[in-house]
Design an enzyme around this catalytic site. Structure first.
Site, short mmCIF file in Angstrom:
data_model
loop_
_atom_site.label_atom_id
_atom_site.label_comp_id
_atom_site.label_asym_id
_atom_site.label_seq_id
_atom_site.Cartn_x
_atom_site.Cartn_y
_atom_site.Cartn_z
N SER A 155 44.43 33.72 42.80
CA SER A 155 43.95 32.34 42.86
C SER A 155 44.87 31.48 42.01
O SER A 155 45.54 31.97 41.09
CB SER A 155 42.53 32.27 42.30
OG SER A 155 42.14 30.92 42.07
N TYR A 213 36.24 33.57 35.73
CA TYR A 213 36.98 33.69 36.99
C TYR A 213 38.48 33.59 36.73
O TYR A 213 39.27 34.39 37.24
CB TYR A 213 36.53 32.59 37.96
CG TYR A 213 37.19 32.64 39.32
CD1 TYR A 213 36.78 33.56 40.28
CD2 TYR A 213 38.23 31.76 39.65
CE1 TYR A 213 37.38 33.60 41.53
CE2 TYR A 213 38.83 31.79 40.89
CZ TYR A 213 38.39 32.72 41.84
OH TYR A 213 39.00 32.76 43.07
#
Length: 225
Positions: free
Chosen positions: A99, A112
């Site tokens: 990501s 995250y």
């Protein structure tokens, strides 16, 4: 299963192997089953992910553990199951979909981001190991912005649009075919790293917060529910 039905028009058989990627025992058992029933794996794409969109102090220990197990540990365990055989054959490709949060810090994404920073560092390190060992095995690390799959429902982006799943998938496939080392989108990897390197942190924060609006993207995050 939904995934299998989506590919029902294909002439070749699609095999589905359900697995809890937070459970290393299941990963090992299912991987062994795949090797026995299918054979050698030429391309491994680590794509599973979970996100808990809230401030760090609002997390539970279970939230932290699940995020790290699925986003960070699972790609390592899966790759460890299939990489040795690739090395014997001196052929293969491993693609890890991380990501852009693996490059840029962001409020309400602390865990995250931590899991994706780990995935990025691990994937690119093994790429270097394969080169050092003289193995013809490519490692590609993907770092996309928010993809419009429902996982990030509620995210508001000031300038950068959410990525289209189909177009993003096509770019990832091309990156694997071309043996790209890293692919960040829509902002290129080099631009992010270059900006972090030359700008004072306060200025970089200003660009991310006030110009691109990155730091506010998770304010109304809902997710899939």
């Amino acid at each position: 299963m939904q995934t299998k039905s989506e590919f029902s028009h294909w002439e070749k058989e699609i095999l589905i192997y359900p697995c809890d990627l937070a459970d290393v025992t299941q990963i090992r058992e299912v991987s062994e089953k795949i090797k026995n029933e299918v054979g050698n794996v030429d391309i491994l794409i680590n794509n599973a992910g979970v996100v808990t969109g809230k401030y760090f102090h609002e997390h539970t220990h279970e939230n932290i553990e699940q995020s790290m197990l699925i986003n960070s540990c699972a790609p390592m365990h899966l790759t460890l199951e299939f990489l040795p055989e690739m090395m014997v054959r001196n052929h293969g490709a491993v693609c890890t979909v991380a990501s852009s949060a693996g490059l840029i810090s962001n409020p309400k994404m602390s865990v995250y981001a931590a899991s994706k920073w780990a995935a990025v560092g691990w994937s690119d390190s093994v790429r270097l190991e394969m080169k050092q060992l003289g193995k013809n095995i490519s490692f590609t690390t993907i770092m996309p912005f928010f993809i419009n799959t429902g996982m990030f429902d509620g995210v508001k982006s000031k300038i950068l649009p959410m990525l289209d799943p189909e177009k993003t998938s096509e770019r990832i496939i091309r990156a694997i075919e071309k043996e790209r080392k890293m692919l960040a989108m829509p902002l290129p990897y080099w631009f992010i790293r270059f900006s972090q390197g030359i700008l004072p942190l306060s200025v970089f924060d200003w660009v991310m917060r006030d110009v691109l609006g990155i730091y506010d993207t998770m304010k109304e995050f809902k997710g899939r529910g």
